[in-house]
Write an enzyme that holds these catalytic residues in place. Structure first.
Site, PDB file in Angstrom:
ATOM      1  N   PHE A   1       8.829  19.510  16.171  1.00 59.41           N
ATOM      2  CA  PHE A   1       9.512  19.938  14.947  1.00 59.41           C
ATOM      3  C   PHE A   1       8.839  21.181  14.371  1.00 59.41           C
ATOM      4  O   PHE A   1       8.623  21.298  13.167  1.00 59.41           O
ATOM      5  CB  PHE A   1       9.543  18.785  13.931  1.00 59.41           C
TER       6      PHE A   1
ATOM      7  N   GLU B   1       6.202  15.919  13.163  1.00 57.16           N
ATOM      8  CA  GLU B   1       6.827  14.825  12.416  1.00 57.16           C
ATOM      9  C   GLU B   1       8.192  15.190  11.863  1.00 57.16           C
ATOM     10  O   GLU B   1       8.354  16.195  11.172  1.00 57.16           O
ATOM     11  CB  GLU B   1       5.913  14.387  11.262  1.00 57.16           C
TER      12      GLU B   1
ATOM     13  N   LYS C   1       1.953   7.684  10.541  1.00 58.58           N
ATOM     14  CA  LYS C   1       0.758   7.202   9.836  1.00 58.58           C
ATOM     15  C   LYS C   1      -0.123   6.495  10.856  1.00 58.58           C
ATOM     16  O   LYS C   1       0.336   5.577  11.540  1.00 58.58           O
ATOM     17  CB  LYS C   1       1.112   6.245   8.697  1.00 58.58           C
TER      18      LYS C   1
END
Length: 456
Positions: free
Chosen positions: A241, A259, A275
């Site tokens: 991304f 992410e 996470k």
């Protein structure tokens, strides 16, 4: 060259021009880099896994610049998107003309009932362009197309077809010079960082929050070609991304994000928070052990689960009742420098809710705030020494065909005319150890900083 027509529904058709498929997307970007506000939403291919499309465009027909105290910033984004009429679409095209740009972290204050943060940042709080064309490189189908919305002018179409037809796909992109004027300075010493993490832990122990994401900034002066800096970073830490954007008369964004924030295909929406982090090892056996330990880690799984619950709540503000699901939990994702835990949350939007409405309800992403979100953001504002700007905001597109995709702008540099700024940090939970959190912060940013510091 195909001409635009009208379909049975009365929509004007797209013009689509096929080009040779190539992984040499840097050369494609350089073909239009002299045009205003060039953008490259970069899949990271072939260096990163997981991304399917590269989207390259430039020369928007309108722009939107936002400040930290802009009223209803995502409604303004929706208004910009609505300026471009819907056109006939193709199921394999992610972008058929529409909005591309970024929303900085500070644009999330209003939606979370917090006062605006008016401290200076290197770039505007948000910037979006309305683009009528794009080069789409589909790495799954191994196909490349120039896609023109009916709003594209014949002169623009002819110019762009000529530019991309002239690209020599087998040659290396043009090389420019880039160098830092000094090593990156750390906003906080190790001891100061740990003291502030300890303060976050006090808030957790007092019951204010379950988790907060604490970060710091790193800065250096530079000179030369920022696109060369981006290519150097991309060669080491490409993410699915990633993005390179130039903001007219203001600066540039160099994002190597792994992410996704939120994507949409019609009514179907998806978010994929990260996470849980473990540093890669050079020895394959040790690296596998580290990855396995991350997947078993109770701390990291708990940290991930808290954010999954937060994002389920955020999507539930707009999605139809009963449609929010978690099809994947605690999946291992491996990148050049770290392993991560990634989860997936999905939902279905009703006709009454737009993608901009969902952004308003969910921004900024829960993986970079903490839980509960509003109180975590108050603590972040209190303890972090400077505003985040683009970092921890979101970069992406909203197409006239009803598709959208956005990232969480981590591993991201902001550049004005003189200085580069990036940031890193991590999620603090009840059993976090301040010294370990500081090491994780430096693990996340170390390869980024050393890559640019090595350039001459």
């Amino acid at each position: 060259m195909p001409a635009a027509g009208v379909n049975e529904a009365g929509m004007k058709s797209l013009q689509i021009v096929s080009l040779p498929y190539s992984l040499n997307t840097p050369a494609a970007f350089q073909a239009i880099a002299d045009l205003p506000a060039p953008v490259w939403l970069d899949s990271g291919r072939p260096l990163a896994r997981g991304g399917r499309y590269d989207i390259i465009s430039a020369d928007p027909i309108n722009t939107l610049e936002l400040t930290a105290d802009s009223e209803a910033p995502f409604a303004a984004l929706d208004d910009l998107w609505c300026e471009l009429s819907q056109a006939d679409s193709d199921a394999q095209l992610p972008f058929c003309g529409g909005v591309i740009g970024y929303a900085g972290y500070e644009l999330g204050m209003e939606g979370n009932f917090l006062p605006p943060d008016l401290r200076e940042t290197p770039l505007p709080a948000g910037f979006f362009g309305l683009y009528t064309w794009a080069l789409i490189v589909d790495h799954q189908l191994q196909a490349s197309h120039l896609v023109f919305h009916p709003a594209s002018s014949p002169v623009q179409v002819a110019d762009l077809v000529a530019r991309f037809t002239a690209v020599r796909w087998q040659t290396e992109p043009r090389a420019g010079r880039f160098r830092l004027l000094e090593p990156f300075t750390h906003e906080l010493s190790g001891a100061a960082y740990q003291r502030r993490v300890a303060r976050v832990l006090e808030y957790i122990q007092a019951g204010d929050i379950y988790q907060a994401n604490f970060t710091q900034r790193f800065r250096a002066g530079y000179e030369g070609d920022l696109f060369q800096a981006y290519l150097a970073l991309r060669s080491r830490v490409a993410g699915p991304f990633s993005a390179y954007l130039e903001i007219p008369d203001r600066g540039s964004i160099l994002s190597l994000s792994p992410e996704r924030f939120i994507s949409a295909d019609g009514a179907h929406v998806q978010t994929q928070p990260i996470k849980g982090t473990a540093r890669r090892q050079t020895d394959p056996e040790k690296d596998a052990q580290v990855a396995a330990a991350l997947q078993r880690s109770e701390k990291d799984r708990a940290e991930n689960l808290m954010i999954v619950d937060l994002l389920r709540n955020d999507l539930g503000k707009c999605c139809q009742r009963g449609t929010v699901r978690v099809p994947n939990l605690f999946e291992l994702a491996t990148f050049a420098n770290v392993h991560h835990l990634v989860s997936t949350i999905t939902g279905e939007l009703p006709e009454s809710c737009t993608f901009a409405d969902l952004l308003q309800a969910s921004f900024p992403g829960g993986s970079i705030t903490g839980a509960p979100k509003r109180r975590a953001m108050e603590i972040i504002r209190e303890l972090e020494s400077s505003p985040r700007g683009v970092y921890c905001g979101s970069i992406g597109y909203l197409s006239s065909c009803g598709r959208a995709d956005t990232n969480i702008a981590i591993r991201t540099f902001s550049a004005d005319a003189r200085r580069l700024t990036c940031a890193a940090g991590g999620g603090i939970v009840a059993d976090s150890v301040p010294a370990a959190e500081h090491r994780e912060c430096l693990d996340k940013v170390g390869l980024l900083l050393s890559t640019l510091e090595s350039l001459q």
